[in-house]
Design a protein around this motif. Structure first.
Motif, PDB file in Angstrom:
ATOM      1  N   ASP A  22      -2.360   8.397   7.727  1.00 55.75           N
ATOM      2  CA  ASP A  22      -2.773   7.054   8.148  1.00 55.75           C
ATOM      3  C   ASP A  22      -2.416   6.739   9.600  1.00 55.75           C
ATOM      4  OD1 ASP A  22      -4.002   4.447   6.983  1.00 55.75           O
ATOM      5  OD2 ASP A  22      -2.303   3.789   8.200  1.00 55.75           O
ATOM      6  N   ARG A  61       0.804  -1.204   0.000  1.00 54.29           N
ATOM      7  CA  ARG A  61       0.000   0.000   0.000  1.00 54.29           C
ATOM      8  C   ARG A  61       0.847   1.269   0.000  1.00 54.29           C
ATOM      9  NH1 ARG A  61      -3.026   1.862   5.391  1.00 54.29           N
ATOM     10  NH2 ARG A  61      -2.714   3.800   4.235  1.00 54.29           N
ATOM     11  N   ASP A 121       3.414   1.609  16.162  1.00 53.67           N
ATOM     12  CA  ASP A 121       2.434   2.177  15.235  1.00 53.67           C
ATOM     13  C   ASP A 121       1.153   2.430  16.029  1.00 53.67           C
ATOM     14  OD1 ASP A 121       0.396   2.600  13.361  1.00 53.67           O
ATOM     15  OD2 ASP A 121       1.253   1.201  11.913  1.00 53.67           O
TER      16      ASP A 121
HETATM   17  C1  BGC Z   1      -1.787   0.663   8.428  1.00 51.14           C
HETATM   18  C2  BGC Z   1      -2.253  -0.643   7.849  1.00 51.14           C
HETATM   19  C3  BGC Z   1      -1.058  -1.467   7.435  1.00 51.14           C
HETATM   20  C4  BGC Z   1       0.000  -1.525   8.481  1.00 51.14           C
HETATM   21  C5  BGC Z   1       1.258  -2.214   7.987  1.00 51.14           C
HETATM   22  C6  BGC Z   1      -0.802   0.406   9.508  1.00 51.14           C
HETATM   23  O1  BGC Z   1      -0.411   1.609  10.072  1.00 51.14           O
HETATM   24  O2  BGC Z   1      -2.900   1.385   8.904  1.00 51.14           O
HETATM   25  O3  BGC Z   1      -3.077  -0.401   6.748  1.00 51.14           O
HETATM   26  O4  BGC Z   1      -1.519  -2.782   7.227  1.00 51.14           O
HETATM   27  O5  BGC Z   1       0.315  -0.257   8.945  1.00 51.14           O
HETATM   28  O6  BGC Z   1       1.842  -1.505   6.936  1.00 51.14           O
END
Ligand code: BGC
Length: 369
Positions: A121, A47, A174
């Protein structure tokens, strides 16, 4: 078994008074050219590669200059990349952070130069300098994953049989990981307390279930260990997995242990991101049965619209001001809706919307070690 409550993890959501003014807009906005630094976190997951290019194209189509960098999951490298963008005079930063608490210093430097900072994100924590957050309803991602397990196992409040379920969560650095995990846990909780869902490993805390950097091989190793320690003599019915790469690592460990994908005793496995390899497994019935699709084209559009609004002297649209507390403030956010994808609707959701073609799904190459 202790299950953390949602509120304990990320505070009670309340509507905070936030100022949407300033943030790089205002008197100087007429001189803004839209020069934007895009800092993506990794190429290990499809992504981010697609989004880096998509963001760049959308900004360039508006006539804005861009710098695009990828941090390859290396926190100091990402800090250096952002620092260099600031030195090169960017007016905006769109950042998919690697370490959620590692950017305070460099963002303070950016803020001193009047840069507008958009957390992309993933929320950036412990800094007053994040202006906006563009993301999805991350809690809902976990809810959808858990609902898939509940539906596939046919669980109801009256279920008396016991189903064995293991839990995986994402990288601890994260900020999204806790939301995904808590959404999943809260949704499974009535069944856990009711006794129809048990977690034989007893690993139900985020720390114990986390897969650092969302790494597929780490997930494979943890799953192999769980099988060895807890599943010599009992069936495994489902695995809550937060992300497609992790899901595929889990499948690899199961195959190593002679589980047969598609057979009746293969566990239900969830996922996220609608990666091609995972869509292929969903379509062919050879691994996970679900993924959560987050239309990253919409996310890129939201972030670019934020830049565009400020360049035009206006204020970005937000639709949430009371969920994402980064330790300093509730960051004004624009949140999109994630969508549950299974073999029944992948065509409609992913193919018909032109996110992926059937050919691309069919020809997705296997993971390489
Ligand atoms: C994103 C996910 C992704 C993950 C690993 C997260 O911060 O929101 O969409 O699967 O990171 O890249």
């Amino acid at each position: 078994m202790h299950l953390s409550r949602r509120g304990l993890l990320y505070g009670t959501a309340g509507v905070a008074a936030v100022s949407l003014a300033a943030c790089g807009a205002g008197e100087d906005s007429k001189q803004l050219t839209g020069f934007t630094g895009i800092a993506m976190p990794t190429r290990a997951s499809d992504r981010w590669v697609l989004e880096g290019a998509d963001l760049e194209k959308r900004l360039q189509d508006l006539g804005y200059k861009t710098i695009l960098e990828n941090g390859e999951d290396d926190v100091p490298a990402q800090v250096a990349q952002i620092e260099s963008m600031v030195d090169q005079g960017v007016e905006f930063l769109i950042i998919g952070a690697i370490g959620n608490t590692s950017l305070g210093e460099v963002l303070s430097k950016a803020k001193d130069k009047g840069v507008t900072i958009i957390a992309y994100d993933r929320l950036i924590l412990e800094t007053p300098d994040v202006d906006y957050y563009a993301s999805f309803d991350n809690y809902q991602v976990g809810v959808l994953q858990a609902k898939h397990i509940i539906a596939k196992l046919g669980l109801t409040q009256d279920t008396t049989e016991q189903y064995n379920v293991e839990l995986f969560s994402g990288s601890l650095d994260d900020n999204n990981s806790q939301y995904f995990f808590q959404g999943g846990l809260d949704t499974l909780e009535p069944y856990i307390y009711g006794g129809s869902v048990v977690v034989p490993s007893n690993e139900t805390e985020q720390d114990a279930t986390a897969i650092q950097q969302w790494d597929r091989k780490t997930a494979r190793t943890r799953m192999a260990q769980l099988l060895e320690d807890h599943y010599q003599d009992r069936p495994l019915h489902a695995v809550l997995s937060p992300y497609d790469g992790i899901s595929r690592g889990i499948v690899e460990a199961l195959v190593d242990a002679d589980f047969e994908p598609g057979s009746d005793d293969f566990p239900v496995i969830t996922g996220q991101d609608a990666e091609l390899r995972s869509l292929k497994a969903i379509k062919e019935g050879t691994g996970q049965t679900e993924t959560v699709f987050k239309d990253t084209r919409q996310l890129a559009e939201v972030a670019v619209d934020m830049v565009k609004a400020i360049v035009g002297g206006g204020t970005p649209d937000v639709n949430d001001q009371g969920t994402y507390d980064n330790g300093f403030k509730f960051v004004p956010s624009y949140l999109l809706e994630p969508v549950d994808v299974t073999v029944e609707n992948y065509k409609e959701v992913v193919v018909d919307s032109e996110y992926a073609t059937e050919e691309a799904i069919d020809s997705a190459p296997a993971d390489v070690d």
